[in-house]
Design a protein around this motif. Structure first.
Motif, PDB file in Angstrom:
ATOM      1  N   ASP A   1       0.840  -1.199   0.000  1.00 47.60           N
ATOM      2  CA  ASP A   1       0.000   0.000   0.000  1.00 47.60           C
ATOM      3  C   ASP A   1       0.877   1.252   0.000  1.00 47.60           C
ATOM      4  O   ASP A   1       2.082   1.193  -0.254  1.00 47.60           O
ATOM      5  CB  ASP A   1      -0.986  -0.020   1.172  1.00 47.60           C
ATOM      6  N   GLU A   2       0.276   2.385   0.309  1.00 45.32           N
ATOM      7  CA  GLU A   2       0.996   3.658   0.215  1.00 45.32           C
ATOM      8  C   GLU A   2       2.131   3.800   1.220  1.00 45.32           C
ATOM      9  O   GLU A   2       2.927   4.741   1.134  1.00 45.32           O
ATOM     10  CB  GLU A   2       0.019   4.826   0.388  1.00 45.32           C
ATOM     11  N   SER A   3       2.235   2.873   2.177  1.00 42.60           N
ATOM     12  CA  SER A   3       3.354   2.951   3.121  1.00 42.60           C
ATOM     13  C   SER A   3       4.689   2.808   2.398  1.00 42.60           C
ATOM     14  O   SER A   3       5.730   3.206   2.924  1.00 42.60           O
ATOM     15  CB  SER A   3       3.216   1.863   4.193  1.00 42.60           C
ATOM     16  N   LEU A   4       4.688   2.274   1.180  1.00 41.78           N
ATOM     17  CA  LEU A   4       5.914   2.198   0.390  1.00 41.78           C
ATOM     18  C   LEU A   4       6.488   3.587   0.151  1.00 41.78           C
ATOM     19  O   LEU A   4       7.710   3.778   0.125  1.00 41.78           O
ATOM     20  CB  LEU A   4       5.630   1.508  -0.942  1.00 41.78           C
ATOM     21  N   GLU A   5       5.631   4.569  -0.001  1.00 38.38           N
ATOM     22  CA  GLU A   5       6.081   5.922  -0.305  1.00 38.38           C
ATOM     23  C   GLU A   5       6.763   6.585   0.890  1.00 38.38           C
ATOM     24  O   GLU A   5       7.496   7.559   0.715  1.00 38.38           O
ATOM     25  CB  GLU A   5       4.900   6.758  -0.785  1.00 38.38           C
TER      26      GLU A   5
ATOM     27  N   ILE B   1       8.913   4.887   2.680  1.00 40.43           N
ATOM     28  CA  ILE B   1      10.247   4.305   2.600  1.00 40.43           C
ATOM     29  C   ILE B   1      11.037   4.944   1.461  1.00 40.43           C
ATOM     30  O   ILE B   1      12.231   5.225   1.592  1.00 40.43           O
ATOM     31  CB  ILE B   1      10.141   2.778   2.387  1.00 40.43           C
ATOM     32  N   LEU B   2      10.356   5.189   0.338  1.00 41.44           N
ATOM     33  CA  LEU B   2      11.002   5.765  -0.841  1.00 41.44           C
ATOM     34  C   LEU B   2      10.199   6.973  -1.295  1.00 41.44           C
ATOM     35  O   LEU B   2       9.405   6.898  -2.243  1.00 41.44           O
ATOM     36  CB  LEU B   2      11.084   4.723  -1.960  1.00 41.44           C
ATOM     37  N   PRO B   3      10.382   8.101  -0.631  1.00 39.19           N
ATOM     38  CA  PRO B   3       9.612   9.299  -1.002  1.00 39.19           C
ATOM     39  C   PRO B   3       9.876   9.728  -2.437  1.00 39.19           C
ATOM     40  O   PRO B   3      10.977   9.568  -2.959  1.00 39.19           O
ATOM     41  CB  PRO B   3      10.123  10.360  -0.011  1.00 39.19           C
ATOM     42  N   GLY B   4       8.849  10.261  -3.075  1.00 41.02           N
ATOM     43  CA  GLY B   4       9.008  10.810  -4.411  1.00 41.02           C
ATOM     44  C   GLY B   4       8.970   9.808  -5.538  1.00 41.02           C
ATOM     45  O   GLY B   4       9.332  10.140  -6.672  1.00 41.02           O
ATOM     46  N   LEU B   5       8.527   8.577  -5.251  1.00 41.78           N
ATOM     47  CA  LEU B   5       8.432   7.581  -6.312  1.00 41.78           C
ATOM     48  C   LEU B   5       7.484   8.047  -7.416  1.00 41.78           C
ATOM     49  O   LEU B   5       6.429   8.616  -7.141  1.00 41.78           O
ATOM     50  CB  LEU B   5       7.911   6.252  -5.757  1.00 41.78           C
ATOM     51  N   ARG B   6       7.850   7.785  -8.644  1.00 47.01           N
ATOM     52  CA  ARG B   6       6.958   7.977  -9.778  1.00 47.01           C
ATOM     53  C   ARG B   6       6.198   6.666 -10.031  1.00 47.01           C
ATOM     54  O   ARG B   6       6.609   5.602  -9.549  1.00 47.01           O
ATOM     55  CB  ARG B   6       7.751   8.364 -11.022  1.00 47.01           C
ATOM     56  N   PRO B   7       5.106   6.707 -10.793  1.00 47.62           N
ATOM     57  CA  PRO B   7       4.356   5.470 -11.048  1.00 47.62           C
ATOM     58  C   PRO B   7       5.157   4.366 -11.732  1.00 47.62           C
ATOM     59  O   PRO B   7       4.781   3.209 -11.675  1.00 47.62           O
ATOM     60  CB  PRO B   7       3.188   5.947 -11.917  1.00 47.62           C
ATOM     61  N   ILE B   8       6.259   4.713 -12.420  1.00 44.70           N
ATOM     62  CA  ILE B   8       7.260   3.716 -12.830  1.00 44.70           C
ATOM     63  C   ILE B   8       8.598   4.192 -12.298  1.00 44.70           C
ATOM     64  O   ILE B   8       9.077   5.267 -12.672  1.00 44.70           O
ATOM     65  CB  ILE B   8       7.372   3.558 -14.350  1.00 44.70           C
ATOM     66  N   SER B   9       9.184   3.405 -11.406  1.00 46.09           N
ATOM     67  CA  SER B   9      10.494   3.750 -10.845  1.00 46.09           C
ATOM     68  C   SER B   9      11.348   2.496 -10.798  1.00 46.09           C
ATOM     69  O   SER B   9      10.863   1.412 -10.447  1.00 46.09           O
ATOM     70  CB  SER B   9      10.355   4.326  -9.429  1.00 46.09           C
ATOM     71  N   TYR B  10      12.618   2.657 -11.173  1.00 53.18           N
ATOM     72  CA  TYR B  10      13.569   1.557 -11.152  1.00 53.18           C
ATOM     73  C   TYR B  10      14.685   1.890 -10.166  1.00 53.18           C
ATOM     74  O   TYR B  10      15.221   3.003 -10.177  1.00 53.18           O
ATOM     75  CB  TYR B  10      14.173   1.340 -12.544  1.00 53.18           C
ATOM     76  N   LEU B  11      15.028   0.911  -9.337  1.00 51.17           N
ATOM     77  CA  LEU B  11      16.066   1.085  -8.321  1.00 51.17           C
ATOM     78  C   LEU B  11      17.067  -0.053  -8.467  1.00 51.17           C
ATOM     79  O   LEU B  11      16.685  -1.229  -8.491  1.00 51.17           O
ATOM     80  CB  LEU B  11      15.445   1.079  -6.924  1.00 51.17           C
ATOM     81  N   VAL B  12      18.354   0.293  -8.557  1.00 49.52           N
ATOM     82  CA  VAL B  12      19.398  -0.704  -8.816  1.00 49.52           C
ATOM     83  C   VAL B  12      20.552  -0.510  -7.850  1.00 49.52           C
ATOM     84  O   VAL B  12      20.922   0.614  -7.509  1.00 49.52           O
ATOM     85  CB  VAL B  12      19.901  -0.591 -10.275  1.00 49.52           C
TER      86      VAL B  12
ATOM     87  N   SER C   1      11.662  -3.022  -9.544  1.00 48.45           N
ATOM     88  CA  SER C   1      10.791  -2.133 -10.310  1.00 48.45           C
ATOM     89  C   SER C   1       9.582  -1.820  -9.441  1.00 48.45           C
ATOM     90  O   SER C   1       9.027  -2.713  -8.795  1.00 48.45           O
ATOM     91  CB  SER C   1      10.339  -2.799 -11.609  1.00 48.45           C
ATOM     92  N   PHE C   2       9.185  -0.563  -9.425  1.00 49.99           N
ATOM     93  CA  PHE C   2       8.029  -0.129  -8.640  1.00 49.99           C
ATOM     94  C   PHE C   2       6.981   0.414  -9.609  1.00 49.99           C
ATOM     95  O   PHE C   2       7.236   1.387 -10.330  1.00 49.99           O
ATOM     96  CB  PHE C   2       8.431   0.944  -7.632  1.00 49.99           C
ATOM     97  N   LEU C   3       5.820  -0.213  -9.626  1.00 49.51           N
ATOM     98  CA  LEU C   3       4.750   0.177 -10.532  1.00 49.51           C
ATOM     99  C   LEU C   3       3.529   0.588  -9.709  1.00 49.51           C
ATOM    100  O   LEU C   3       3.024  -0.201  -8.896  1.00 49.51           O
ATOM    101  CB  LEU C   3       4.358  -0.969 -11.467  1.00 49.51           C
TER     102      LEU C   3
END
Length: 398
Positions: free
Chosen positions: A193-197, A199-210, A217-219
């Protein structure tokens, strides 16, 4: 008077429904067969690219999809060490397409929209609980055997289009082998749910973290976040779904992560690649997963299947109108080349490009020409350039 021409479509997924609706709207009688007694509600593909949006807009279901879905206007890139590397705006495609964005929506949310339109059409006969058994093509058409609660029956049609998924009975009846090549490991999909945001503030609807070999991938979906994690081959699938493993994997990407976001569910699946040796045998044709499978990165396989539906359905209509099967054969061969020469190599490159990912991203962010070429490829505009713009209803059915 009953329309003399008849096409049978086997499989009521998004590909089959799209093809059947295009055929019916062109004034050709179509029978849609589905072995299940209802639409498949399983969670599957969810990314719709610009050419696909053009097809769905032409069919009149895009407004309802936009009302339900999550539009995506930017792609965000992050690394563990450097944070947000930058973003790419899909609006850069505005001169290439009428749909310079992506849409996130479960495919099970669009199939009822397509089905409602199809059932309302006088040229369409939708048969749930009717399994395709086999087919025998000849020079004048194809005879199809089906089984429903009343027994085994035969249907006669000009053409048969198999859109019945990866385990296609139509493909088997054509005598085509099914030998998919599995990708190593599997894919873990975590719903949060939105608690992910937090942890990672400012996520876009498609975000890749490496971070090195680890990636996520965050969708953003309409009702949750999907976190896509690659599971190495040596990790047991059951263990990969445990909270302990998910937390360990995310900590590789977000060091010091104290706890997981609120998890709504998770599942794991494997991915394979496959292209049928041919998409046609006599008057029998294939489209969608019955014809090709690819890695899920980029969400291209389902979109390619919907493009198959558009081009094969319009070719079937035109072939019937002109009495020329060569038109249909040429469309099938063209769609085969798209899958073999573009779809599989492109999705393979997404899987194998992890080592150079950071350099590639920095190149995209710093070079407008390179960035635009990348956006065109990931939007699949080169695979279906005719679908970049809104499709005129009259010419599409002509």
């Amino acid at each position: 008077m009953q329309q003399p021409h008849h096409v049978i479509v086997a499989g009521a997924g998004p590909v089959g429904l799209t093809a059947a609706l295009i055929i019916a709207r062109a004034g050709v009688r179509v029978t849609l067969l589905e072995k299940r007694d209802r639409l498949n509600e399983a969670s599957k593909a969810s990314t719709f690219h610009a050419p696909t949006l053009a097809v769905l807009d032409h069919l009149g279901v895009l407004p309802a999809m936009l009302a339900q879905g999550q539009d995506v206007t930017h792609i965000q890139y992050r690394s563990t060490e450097q944070g947000i590397l930058g973003e790419i705006a899909l609006a850069e495609l505005k001169h290439d397409t009428d749909y310079p964005y992506r849409l996130h929506l479960e495919q099970s949310r669009i199939t009822p929209l397509l089905l409602a339109q199809l059932r309302a059409h006088p040229h369409a006969d939708v048969r749930f609980g009717t399994a395709f058994l086999d087919a025998a093509p000849d020079t004048g058409g194809v005879t199809v055997r089906v089984q429903d609660p009343k027994g085994v029956h035969t249907l006669r049609a000009d053409y048969l289009l198999g859109t019945d998924g990866a385990r296609s009975q139509v493909r088997e009846s054509m005598g085509l082998p099914f030998d998919p090549t599995p990708y190593p490991g599997c894919v873990l999909r975590v719903l949060a749910d939105e608690s992910l945001e937090r942890i990672l503030p400012g996520l876009r609807p498609i975000s890749y973290l490496v971070n090195g070999d680890a990636s996520a991938s965050f969708l953003r979906m309409p009702d949750c976040w999907r976190i896509i994690l690659r599971v190495p081959p040596d990790v047991d699938q059951a263990h990969a779904q445990s909270r302990a493993w998910i937390l360990e994997r995310l900590r590789q990407l977000v060091p010091g992560l104290a706890e997981l976001p609120n998890i709504l569910g998770q599942d794991v699946y494997s991915a394979s690649k496959f292209v049928a040796g041919t998409y046609r045998a006599g008057r029998i044709y294939l489209a969608g997963d019955a014809a090709h499978l690819s890695n899920t990165r980029g969400g291209m396989n389902m979109n390619c299947g919907l493009h198959d539906a558009y081009f094969m359905a319009t070719a079937l209509v035109e072939g019937l109108r002109q009495g020329d099967q060569a038109i249909v054969d040429a469309a099938a061969d063209r769609r085969h080349r798209v899958a073999a020469d573009s779809l599989l190599p492109r999705t393979d490159a997404m899987v194998t490009g992890q080592a150079t990912w950071l350099d590639n991203v920095k190149g995209l962010l710093g070079d407008p020409a390179q960035r635009l070429a990348f956006l065109r490829r990931t939007a699949m505009l080169d695979m279906a350039p005719e679908l970049a713009r809104r499709i005129d209803p009259v010419s599409a059915a002509a």
